[in-house]
Design an enzyme around this catalytic site. Structure first.
Site, PDB file in Angstrom:
ATOM      1  N   HIS A 108       1.017  -1.656  -0.348  1.00  0.00           N
ATOM      2  CA  HIS A 108       0.005  -0.027   0.192  1.00  0.00           C
ATOM      3  C   HIS A 108       1.471   1.012   0.148  1.00  0.00           C
ATOM      4  CE1 HIS A 108      -3.197  -2.486   0.555  1.00  0.00           C
ATOM      5  NE2 HIS A 108      -2.803  -2.957   2.139  1.00  0.00           N
ATOM      6  N   GLU A 231     -18.515 -15.435  -2.569  1.00  0.00           N
ATOM      7  CA  GLU A 231     -17.409 -17.062  -2.013  1.00  0.00           C
ATOM      8  C   GLU A 231     -16.319 -16.284  -1.658  1.00  0.00           C
ATOM      9  OE1 GLU A 231     -18.183 -20.375  -3.439  1.00  0.00           O
ATOM     10  OE2 GLU A 231     -19.892 -19.117  -3.269  1.00  0.00           O
ATOM     11  N   ARG A 257     -16.898  -6.879   4.386  1.00  0.00           N
ATOM     12  CA  ARG A 257     -18.140  -6.130   4.895  1.00  0.00           C
ATOM     13  C   ARG A 257     -18.698  -6.492   4.273  1.00  0.00           C
ATOM     14  NH1 ARG A 257     -20.089  -0.961   6.305  1.00  0.00           N
ATOM     15  NH2 ARG A 257     -18.587  -0.332   4.948  1.00  0.00           N
TER      16      ARG A 257
END
EC number: 2.8.2.1
Length: 295
Positions: A108, A231, A257
Site C-alpha cells: 500500500h 465466495e 464487510r
C-alpha cells in the site's frame, strides 16, 4: 492478555511525511535490503480498494485456475505484504523468503516509500483504485476491527482525518494520482474497483493480457465465480479469519464487510457529502482520473 496490551492501538508514526502503522514504519528499514526480480509482479493499492480481491485473482491465474492450489495457504502467505510487520507473526520480508518465483507481492506504500528496486527492475504493477467515499467508509470500519491501528474515533472525526491525509498511508488523493502518473512511464495496469464490480470477467481478461497468460474461457468463468465477494467472504483463505483475534476482531466488523460500490450513501450525511465534494474538487483539480461513486 499481555500481547494484546503490547500491540493494541499504537499511534501512527510519520516516515518522510507519510503516517503509517507503528509496526509497518519499523519494517521500512529492513525493506531497504529487498531485491526485486524482473519476473515479480506487484499489487499496489490504497487500503480498502480491492487488494485481496485482485490478489486472489492473480494467484488463481498463476496457479492456472487450480482451486486446490489456491487453498494452500491464507492470501497473506501466498502474496507477501512487503511492509507488513506485527509482533508474533512472520513479517512480509520473512514470508518473501519462502515464496517461489514468479512472485506476487503486495504493497500500500506511496511512491515516496516504495523500494527503488521495484522501479529499477521495471516490475509490472497491477494497481486498483476505488472511489474515495467508499474507501473512507470501509477504512473507518477496518480501523475499528484491526487493532494495530489507532482508535478511529467518531465517523465525523475520521472523515476529517481521511480528507487531510492523516490516516495510515496518508493521502488517498496523492496515492491514486501518483500511481496514475507512474503508469505513463512504468508497466502499470491501472484498474478501477467499480469496473471490476460491474464486469469482473472483462477486468480479469485485462489482467491476463497484462501478465502475458491465457486460460480457457471455462477457467475464467470459474475464476469469476470463485473470486466473487460472496465466495471470498466465506473462504478462510481469503477472509482473514485465520488471523488471531488480538490483531483483527471480526466480531467488531468483518474484514470482508459489504464489497459494494455506493455503500458510502448509508454513512455520509448531506452536509458531509457536500463538504467532501468541494474538497475533492480542489485536491483532484487538473487530474485526468475519473471515478464512479456508485453503479
Amino acid at each position: 492478555m499481555e500481547l494484546i496490551q503490547d500491540i493494541s492501538r499504537p499511534p501512527l508514526e510519520y516516515v518522510k511525511g507519510v503516517p503509517l502503522i507503528k509496526y509497518f514504519a519499523e519494517a521500512l528499514g529492513p525493506l531497504q535490503s529487498f531485491q526485486a526480480r524482473p519476473d515479480d509482479l506487484l499489487i499496489s493499492t490504497y487500503p480498502k480498494s480491492g487488494t485481496t480481491w485482485v490478489s486472489q485473482i492473480l494467484d488463481m491465474i498463476y496457479q492456472g485456475g487450480d482451486l486446490e492450489k489456491c487453498h494452500r495457504a491464507p492470501i497473506f502467505m501466498r502474496v507477501p505484504f512487503l511492509e507488513f510487520k506485527v509482533p508474533g507473526i512472520p513479517s512480509g520480508m520473512e514470508t518473501l523468503k519462502n515464496t517461489p518465483a514468479p512472485r506476487l507481492l503486495k504493497t500500500h506504500l506511496p511512491l515516496a516509500l516504495l523500494p527503488q528496486t521495484l522501479l529499477d527492475q521495471k516490475v509490472k504493477v497491477v494497481y486498483v483504485a476505488r472511489n474515495a467515499k467508499d474507501v473512507a467508509v470501509s477504512y473507518y470500519h477496518f480501523y475499528h476491527m484491526a487493532k494495530v491501528y489507532p482508535h478511529p474515533g467518531t465517523w465525523e472525526s475520521f472523515l476529517e482525518k481521511f480528507m487531510a491525509g492523516e490516516v495510515s498511508y496518508g493521502s488517498w488523493y496523492q496515492h491514486v494520482q501518483e500511481w496514475w502518473e507512474l503508469s505513463r512511464t512504468h508497466p502499470v495496469l491501472y484498474l478501477f474497483y467499480e469496473d471490476m464490480k460491474e464486469n469482473p470477467k472483462r477486468e480479469i481478461q485485462k489482467i491476463l493480457e497484462f501478465v502475458g497468460r491465457s486460460l480457457p474461457e471455462e477457467t475464467v468463468d470459474l475464476m469469476v465465480e470463485h473470486t466473487s465477494f460472496k465466495e471470498m467472504k466465506k473462504n478462510p483463505m481469503t477472509n482473514y479469519t485465520t488471523v488471531r483475534r488480538e490483531f483483527m476482531d471480526h466480531s467488531i466488523s468483518p474484514f470482508m464487510r459489504k464489497g459494494m460500490a455506493g455503500d458510502w450513501k448509508t454513512t455520509f450525511t448531506v452536509a458531509q457529502n457536500e463538504r467532501f465534494d468541494a474538497d475533492y474538487a480542489k485536491k483532484m483539480a487538473g487530474c485526468s482520473l475519473s471515478f464512479r461513486s456508485e453503479l
